[in-house]
Scaffold this motif. Sequence first.
Motif, PDB file in Angstrom:
ATOM      1  N   LEU A 198       0.822  -1.213   0.000  1.00  0.00           N
ATOM      2  CA  LEU A 198       0.000   0.000   0.000  1.00  0.00           C
ATOM      3  C   LEU A 198       0.856   1.264   0.000  1.00  0.00           C
ATOM      4  O   LEU A 198       0.514   2.256  -0.648  1.00  0.00           O
ATOM      5  CB  LEU A 198      -0.938  -0.005   1.210  1.00  0.00           C
ATOM      6  CG  LEU A 198      -2.053  -1.051   1.185  1.00  0.00           C
ATOM      7  CD1 LEU A 198      -2.916  -0.953   2.433  1.00  0.00           C
ATOM      8  CD2 LEU A 198      -2.915  -0.909  -0.069  1.00  0.00           C
ATOM      9  N   SER A 199       1.987   1.226   0.700  1.00  0.00           N
ATOM     10  CA  SER A 199       2.875   2.392   0.706  1.00  0.00           C
ATOM     11  C   SER A 199       3.607   2.553  -0.619  1.00  0.00           C
ATOM     12  O   SER A 199       4.049   3.651  -0.962  1.00  0.00           O
ATOM     13  CB  SER A 199       3.888   2.281   1.850  1.00  0.00           C
ATOM     14  OG  SER A 199       4.805   1.219   1.626  1.00  0.00           O
ATOM     15  N   PHE A 200       3.722   1.469  -1.365  1.00  0.00           N
ATOM     16  CA  PHE A 200       4.364   1.514  -2.682  1.00  0.00           C
ATOM     17  C   PHE A 200       3.407   2.072  -3.736  1.00  0.00           C
ATOM     18  O   PHE A 200       3.802   2.857  -4.596  1.00  0.00           O
ATOM     19  CB  PHE A 200       4.823   0.120  -3.096  1.00  0.00           C
ATOM     20  CG  PHE A 200       5.442   0.053  -4.464  1.00  0.00           C
ATOM     21  CD1 PHE A 200       6.775   0.362  -4.658  1.00  0.00           C
ATOM     22  CD2 PHE A 200       4.681  -0.318  -5.570  1.00  0.00           C
ATOM     23  CE1 PHE A 200       7.343   0.318  -5.940  1.00  0.00           C
ATOM     24  CE2 PHE A 200       5.236  -0.366  -6.844  1.00  0.00           C
ATOM     25  CZ  PHE A 200       6.574  -0.043  -7.022  1.00  0.00           C
ATOM     26  N   VAL A 201       2.140   1.679  -3.651  1.00  0.00           N
ATOM     27  CA  VAL A 201       1.160   2.057  -4.678  1.00  0.00           C
ATOM     28  C   VAL A 201       0.636   3.475  -4.466  1.00  0.00           C
ATOM     29  O   VAL A 201       0.443   4.219  -5.439  1.00  0.00           O
ATOM     30  CB  VAL A 201      -0.013   1.055  -4.697  1.00  0.00           C
ATOM     31  CG1 VAL A 201      -1.087   1.492  -5.702  1.00  0.00           C
ATOM     32  CG2 VAL A 201       0.489  -0.345  -5.058  1.00  0.00           C
ATOM     33  N   PHE A 202       0.386   3.860  -3.212  1.00  0.00           N
ATOM     34  CA  PHE A 202      -0.249   5.148  -2.931  1.00  0.00           C
ATOM     35  C   PHE A 202       0.651   6.070  -2.110  1.00  0.00           C
ATOM     36  O   PHE A 202       1.515   5.609  -1.364  1.00  0.00           O
ATOM     37  CB  PHE A 202      -1.550   4.932  -2.145  1.00  0.00           C
ATOM     38  CG  PHE A 202      -2.577   4.124  -2.875  1.00  0.00           C
ATOM     39  CD1 PHE A 202      -3.380   4.706  -3.845  1.00  0.00           C
ATOM     40  CD2 PHE A 202      -2.754   2.773  -2.590  1.00  0.00           C
ATOM     41  CE1 PHE A 202      -4.338   3.963  -4.516  1.00  0.00           C
ATOM     42  CE2 PHE A 202      -3.697   2.020  -3.259  1.00  0.00           C
ATOM     43  CZ  PHE A 202      -4.498   2.613  -4.235  1.00  0.00           C
ATOM     44  N   GLN A 203       0.397   7.368  -2.246  1.00  0.00           N
ATOM     45  CA  GLN A 203       1.018   8.319  -1.337  1.00  0.00           C
ATOM     46  C   GLN A 203       0.470   8.071   0.061  1.00  0.00           C
ATOM     47  O   GLN A 203      -0.723   7.824   0.242  1.00  0.00           O
ATOM     48  CB  GLN A 203       0.729   9.758  -1.776  1.00  0.00           C
ATOM     49  CG  GLN A 203       1.481  10.184  -3.024  1.00  0.00           C
ATOM     50  CD  GLN A 203       1.314  11.660  -3.332  1.00  0.00           C
ATOM     51  OE1 GLN A 203       0.906  12.449  -2.480  1.00  0.00           O
ATOM     52  NE2 GLN A 203       1.634  12.044  -4.560  1.00  0.00           N
ATOM     53  N   THR A 204       1.336   8.145   1.040  1.00  0.00           N
ATOM     54  CA  THR A 204       0.954   7.741   2.391  1.00  0.00           C
ATOM     55  C   THR A 204       0.196   8.857   3.114  1.00  0.00           C
ATOM     56  O   THR A 204       0.735   9.570   3.962  1.00  0.00           O
ATOM     57  CB  THR A 204       2.203   7.330   3.198  1.00  0.00           C
ATOM     58  OG1 THR A 204       3.237   8.317   3.021  1.00  0.00           O
ATOM     59  CG2 THR A 204       2.706   5.983   2.749  1.00  0.00           C
ATOM     60  N   THR A 205      -1.087   8.953   2.783  1.00  0.00           N
ATOM     61  CA  THR A 205      -1.988   9.855   3.487  1.00  0.00           C
ATOM     62  C   THR A 205      -2.402   9.210   4.810  1.00  0.00           C
ATOM     63  O   THR A 205      -2.081   8.044   5.086  1.00  0.00           O
ATOM     64  CB  THR A 205      -3.241  10.126   2.647  1.00  0.00           C
ATOM     65  OG1 THR A 205      -3.941   8.883   2.457  1.00  0.00           O
ATOM     66  CG2 THR A 205      -2.868  10.704   1.282  1.00  0.00           C
ATOM     67  N   LEU A 206      -3.160   9.954   5.608  1.00  0.00           N
ATOM     68  CA  LEU A 206      -3.643   9.423   6.886  1.00  0.00           C
ATOM     69  C   LEU A 206      -4.491   8.174   6.675  1.00  0.00           C
ATOM     70  O   LEU A 206      -4.387   7.196   7.435  1.00  0.00           O
ATOM     71  CB  LEU A 206      -4.451  10.499   7.623  1.00  0.00           C
ATOM     72  CG  LEU A 206      -4.912  10.145   9.042  1.00  0.00           C
ATOM     73  CD1 LEU A 206      -3.703   9.869   9.945  1.00  0.00           C
ATOM     74  CD2 LEU A 206      -5.767  11.267   9.615  1.00  0.00           C
ATOM     75  N   LEU A 207      -5.323   8.177   5.631  1.00  0.00           N
ATOM     76  CA  LEU A 207      -6.157   7.006   5.337  1.00  0.00           C
ATOM     77  C   LEU A 207      -5.311   5.788   5.003  1.00  0.00           C
ATOM     78  O   LEU A 207      -5.600   4.673   5.446  1.00  0.00           O
ATOM     79  CB  LEU A 207      -7.117   7.320   4.181  1.00  0.00           C
ATOM     80  CG  LEU A 207      -7.991   6.145   3.698  1.00  0.00           C
ATOM     81  CD1 LEU A 207      -8.861   5.611   4.826  1.00  0.00           C
ATOM     82  CD2 LEU A 207      -8.840   6.563   2.497  1.00  0.00           C
ATOM     83  N   ILE A 208      -4.250   5.995   4.237  1.00  0.00           N
ATOM     84  CA  ILE A 208      -3.378   4.870   3.862  1.00  0.00           C
ATOM     85  C   ILE A 208      -2.691   4.303   5.101  1.00  0.00           C
ATOM     86  O   ILE A 208      -2.613   3.077   5.271  1.00  0.00           O
ATOM     87  CB  ILE A 208      -2.335   5.317   2.819  1.00  0.00           C
ATOM     88  CG1 ILE A 208      -3.019   5.670   1.497  1.00  0.00           C
ATOM     89  CG2 ILE A 208      -1.292   4.211   2.591  1.00  0.00           C
ATOM     90  CD1 ILE A 208      -3.794   4.530   0.855  1.00  0.00           C
ATOM     91  N   TRP A 209      -2.209   5.159   5.991  1.00  0.00           N
ATOM     92  CA  TRP A 209      -1.583   4.659   7.217  1.00  0.00           C
ATOM     93  C   TRP A 209      -2.579   3.851   8.041  1.00  0.00           C
ATOM     94  O   TRP A 209      -2.233   2.805   8.602  1.00  0.00           O
ATOM     95  CB  TRP A 209      -1.033   5.812   8.056  1.00  0.00           C
ATOM     96  CG  TRP A 209       0.213   6.448   7.510  1.00  0.00           C
ATOM     97  CD1 TRP A 209       0.375   7.735   7.133  1.00  0.00           C
ATOM     98  CD2 TRP A 209       1.478   5.805   7.280  1.00  0.00           C
ATOM     99  NE1 TRP A 209       1.655   7.955   6.673  1.00  0.00           N
ATOM    100  CE2 TRP A 209       2.354   6.789   6.758  1.00  0.00           C
ATOM    101  CE3 TRP A 209       1.951   4.504   7.454  1.00  0.00           C
ATOM    102  CZ2 TRP A 209       3.682   6.513   6.422  1.00  0.00           C
ATOM    103  CZ3 TRP A 209       3.277   4.223   7.121  1.00  0.00           C
ATOM    104  CH2 TRP A 209       4.122   5.216   6.608  1.00  0.00           C
TER     105      TRP A 209
END
Length: 296
Positions: free
Chosen positions: A85-96
Motif C-alpha cells: 500500500l505504501s508503494f502504490v499510494f502516497q501515504t496519506t492518513l487514510l493509507i496509514w
Amino acid sequence: MNKFFEKFPFIDHVLKGIGQIMLQENRWTGLLFLVGIFMGSWQGGVAVLLSTAAGTFTAMKLRYPQSEINAGLYGFSAALVGVALSFVFQTTLLIWFLIAVGGALATVIQYFFIQKKIPVFTFPFIIVTWISIYMLHHFTQIPPSEMMTAKIEPVDYDDFLTCTNGFGEVIFQGGILSGIIFFVAVFINSPAAALYGLAGSVLGAYISHINGEPIDKIHMGLFGFNAVLSAIAFSGFKKVDGIWVLIAVVLTVVIDDLLIDYNVLNEVGGVLTFPFVVGTWMTLVIQKIFIKKAKK
C-alpha cells in the motif's frame, strides 16, 4: 543480543514475521529485509513495521498459538500489505490507517487457513491488498506514490543483477543494492534457499524472455520474484528437491506471464504474489499424487 530479544520478544516476533516474507524464520533475515526496504523509501520501511506490528499484536491479543507467533507466521502477510500500500499510494492518513487495519486483517485470514491446515503462503496479503487497491481506486482520489510515477533511468544490466533484482521485487524494491541485501539475508539463514531462489530468478527471466516479455521489465525482476518464492518454498538438500523446484518455477512463471499478458488483474493492482501461490499449490498437488503412487 539474545538477552535483548528475550527481554523484548515482540521485536523478535516482528523481525521474524518480516523474515517469513521469504519463508525464513530468522530475526537477522528480517532485519536485513527491513534495511533493504528503508533503502528504497522510509515510507515503505515504516509501513512494513506498522503492518507487521499490527498483525503480530492482533495474533497475541486473540491468543493464537504462541509457537506460531514466535515463528513469525502472523507477520509476513501483514508486512507485505504494508509495503504494498505504501508503494502504490502516497501515504496519506487514510493509507496509514489501512496499513494497520490491513495488517491485522491479513493475520486473521492467515490464522483461519492455518487452522484448516491449508498451506496458504501469502494469499491473505493478496486478498487484503487486492480489495484495498480496488476500493481506493474507485472511491478515493489518493494519488499514486512517487515510486509508481518515477521514470526509470536506463541502466546497464548484467545477468547477476537481473537475478538479484528478482529478490528485490519480492518486497517491491527495484534497487540493485536492496536485491543483493535480500539475497544475503536469505543466505545467512539457508544457503540452499538463497541459491535455489537465485536459480529460480534466472529460470523465470529466461522463460519470460522466450515468451517475448519486455526485456526492461525482465531486467527489473518483475518476471522473476514469484519464481524466487516458488524456488525457496521447495528448496532443500535432496536431489529430488531440485525437481520440485523446477516444476514449481515453470508453473509459476507460465501463470505469471499469462496473467500479465492478458491484463487479468490490473484493476486490483496486478498479480502480486498470486502466481507463486497458485504455482506452489499446483506443485504440492502433483507432489502428493506422486508420493501416493510411489507408496503403492
